[in-house]
Design an enzyme around this catalytic site. Structure first.
Site, PDB file in Angstrom:
ATOM      1  N   GLU A 192       0.820  -1.203   0.000  1.00  0.00           N
ATOM      2  CA  GLU A 192       0.000   0.000   0.000  1.00  0.00           C
ATOM      3  C   GLU A 192       0.860   1.262   0.000  1.00  0.00           C
ATOM      4  O   GLU A 192       0.427   2.312  -0.493  1.00  0.00           O
ATOM      5  CB  GLU A 192      -0.943   0.004   1.203  1.00  0.00           C
ATOM      6  CG  GLU A 192      -2.015  -1.087   1.174  1.00  0.00           C
ATOM      7  CD  GLU A 192      -3.198  -0.737   0.275  1.00  0.00           C
ATOM      8  OE1 GLU A 192      -3.142   0.296  -0.430  1.00  0.00           O
ATOM      9  OE2 GLU A 192      -4.171  -1.504   0.265  1.00  0.00           O
ATOM     10  N   GLU A 243     -15.508   9.515  -2.354  1.00  0.00           N
ATOM     11  CA  GLU A 243     -15.151   8.737  -3.543  1.00  0.00           C
ATOM     12  C   GLU A 243     -16.167   8.898  -4.677  1.00  0.00           C
ATOM     13  O   GLU A 243     -16.674   7.929  -5.237  1.00  0.00           O
ATOM     14  CB  GLU A 243     -14.975   7.251  -3.194  1.00  0.00           C
ATOM     15  CG  GLU A 243     -14.197   6.481  -4.244  1.00  0.00           C
ATOM     16  CD  GLU A 243     -13.870   5.062  -3.821  1.00  0.00           C
ATOM     17  OE1 GLU A 243     -14.168   4.154  -4.590  1.00  0.00           O
ATOM     18  OE2 GLU A 243     -13.317   4.870  -2.714  1.00  0.00           O
ATOM     19  N   ARG A 247     -10.840  10.013  -5.812  1.00  0.00           N
ATOM     20  CA  ARG A 247     -10.443   9.130  -4.711  1.00  0.00           C
ATOM     21  C   ARG A 247     -10.400   7.673  -5.169  1.00  0.00           C
ATOM     22  O   ARG A 247      -9.683   6.858  -4.589  1.00  0.00           O
ATOM     23  CB  ARG A 247     -11.395   9.278  -3.515  1.00  0.00           C
ATOM     24  CG  ARG A 247     -10.987   8.393  -2.345  1.00  0.00           C
ATOM     25  CD  ARG A 247     -11.730   8.677  -1.054  1.00  0.00           C
ATOM     26  NE  ARG A 247     -11.336   7.737  -0.013  1.00  0.00           N
ATOM     27  CZ  ARG A 247     -11.688   7.822   1.261  1.00  0.00           C
ATOM     28  NH1 ARG A 247     -12.459   8.821   1.667  1.00  0.00           N
ATOM     29  NH2 ARG A 247     -11.275   6.935   2.138  1.00  0.00           N
ATOM     30  N   HIS A 254      -6.761  -2.801  -6.660  1.00  0.00           N
ATOM     31  CA  HIS A 254      -7.738  -3.392  -5.753  1.00  0.00           C
ATOM     32  C   HIS A 254      -8.861  -4.156  -6.461  1.00  0.00           C
ATOM     33  O   HIS A 254      -9.446  -5.062  -5.876  1.00  0.00           O
ATOM     34  CB  HIS A 254      -8.342  -2.309  -4.850  1.00  0.00           C
ATOM     35  CG  HIS A 254      -7.410  -1.851  -3.768  1.00  0.00           C
ATOM     36  ND1 HIS A 254      -6.183  -1.297  -4.031  1.00  0.00           N
ATOM     37  CD2 HIS A 254      -7.525  -1.863  -2.410  1.00  0.00           C
ATOM     38  CE1 HIS A 254      -5.583  -0.987  -2.888  1.00  0.00           C
ATOM     39  NE2 HIS A 254      -6.379  -1.316  -1.900  1.00  0.00           N
TER      40      HIS A 254
END
Length: 372
Positions: A192, A243, A247, A254
């Site tokens: 990450e 989001e 974002r 993912h």
């Protein structure tokens, strides 16, 4: 407030009345009582943690709270991704009510990403909304899941499909807690960190390449890497808290990663960060196949992830992998799907990620079949 050991770094998340600080220090758990007594006078605290973290870190937190006379109750759940479930959410919420914690009291999420997501969701719904504090003890949680207000649990249909946006009031990232992580779990969190460089900061990615040895072994570069990752996420979250736009870039890797986690049963067979690492490699390979990104960038990214001890291909996942059709079913449940159309975070190279909507499912399916 004068702390016995001032933080190494403080990152501010400027969200107006929901603004908060991320405090990064080697003794953040030991100084938690000082922070909480100053910020929330008279409040009581419900500490949500898991069995593993309770053994390793809970005594430190309790000593810190007790030293400031702060009242608290502990809610301990089993460790592991399986605790991000309806059953555990029910357990935590009922324990909050049984302890007679009031709306102006707070929950403390002491643990990794699972605990942060679970406790944060419980805080969002208990008494129609309580405040909470994140005390992340894993690298993944410190640089990603503890920041930004995403909370939630998993569903049989997919990962993180049930939840709420609920910002913490404070994040206390304790560097010494990272010393208890296995190399595998540290590497999973590091995926990450790398993500922030790959999204829009190629200089950060190059810095990570140059400083990885010090980051891995706990030198000053580790705290700097965490602070830079948190600052990158804070910047994106501030611009798009819920989001609705950019974002979504934080989901680089993912869409593939969450699908792989689902088909491997959310188990130790594939940790979240490992799924993200494979997902980021796949996203760059898919972008290169579409003629969007230079293939040499993919090789450089994969080499750095491998050097960090991370998997980068489907073949790196132990055991038999589910059929491509099953993977595509999991991808179709991704939260970024809109009106049935696939949305992926693709790239034009290192630090050049972008949102691509209406991706052809047939192209993704063919790509995955080739990657097998």
């Amino acid at each position: 407030m004068s702390l016995q050991h001032p933080p190494l770094h403080t990152v501010h998340v400027p969200l107006g009345e929901r603004a908060y600080d991320i405090v990064i220090a080697p003794d953040a758990i030991d100084s938690a009582g000082e922070h909480l007594a100053e910020m929330f006078p008279g409040a009581r605290f419900g500490i949500v943690t898991d069995e593993n973290v309770a053994a390793a870190q809970l005594p430190r937190l309790l000593r810190s709270l007790d030293a400031k006379g702060l009242m608290h109750t502990e809610i301990v759940v089993p460790a592991g991704e399986a605790s991000k479930s309806w059953d555990r959410l029910h357990t935590v919420a009922e324990a909050v009510l049984a302890a007679r914690l009031e709306r102006n009291d707070l929950l403390i999420a002491l643990g990794g990403g699972v605990i942060g997501d679970l406790a944060g969701f419980a805080a969002a719904i208990a008494r129609r909304g309580m405040d909470f504090v994140q005390v992340p003890t894993s690298l993944l949680a410190q640089v990603d899941s503890s920041v930004g207000g995403k909370t939630g649990i998993n569903s049989p249909h997919g990962k993180n499909l049930l939840g709420a946006f609920h910002q913490p009031r404070l994040v206390l990232a304790d560097l010494s807690a990272l010393e208890t992580l296995s190399p595998r779990h540290f590497a999973a969190g590091y995926a990450e960190v790398v993500k922030y460089g790959l999204i829009d900061d190629e200089d950060f990615f190059f810095w990570l390449e140059a400083n990885f040895n010090e980051i891995a072994h706990g030198g000053p570069a580790r705290a700097e890497a965490i602070a830079r990752a948190c600052a990158a996420k804070a910047r994106v979250v501030t611009a798009d808290e819920r989001e609705t736009g950019d974002r979504a870039l934080l989901n680089l890797g993912h869409t593939f990663g969450h699908a792989l986690e689902k088909v491997t049963g959310y188990s130790d067979r594939l940790l979240h960060g490992e799924g993200v690492a494979i997902g980021m490699a796949l996203a760059h390979r898919f972008s290169a196949r579409l003629g969007l990104a230079p293939s040499q960038d993919t090789g450089r990214i994969e080499a750095h992830l491998k050097n960090a001890g991370l998997p980068t291909t489907l073949a790196d996942i132990p055991g038999d992998l589910a059929p491509t059709e099953t993977l595509m079913d999991a991808i179709a449940q991704d939260k970024k799907v809109s009106r049935g159309k696939l949305t992926f975070i693709l790239t034009r190279g290192i630090g050049k990620a972008f949102i691509e909507r209406n991706v052809d499912p047939a192209a993704v399916s063919a790509f995955l079949e080739d990657m097998r």
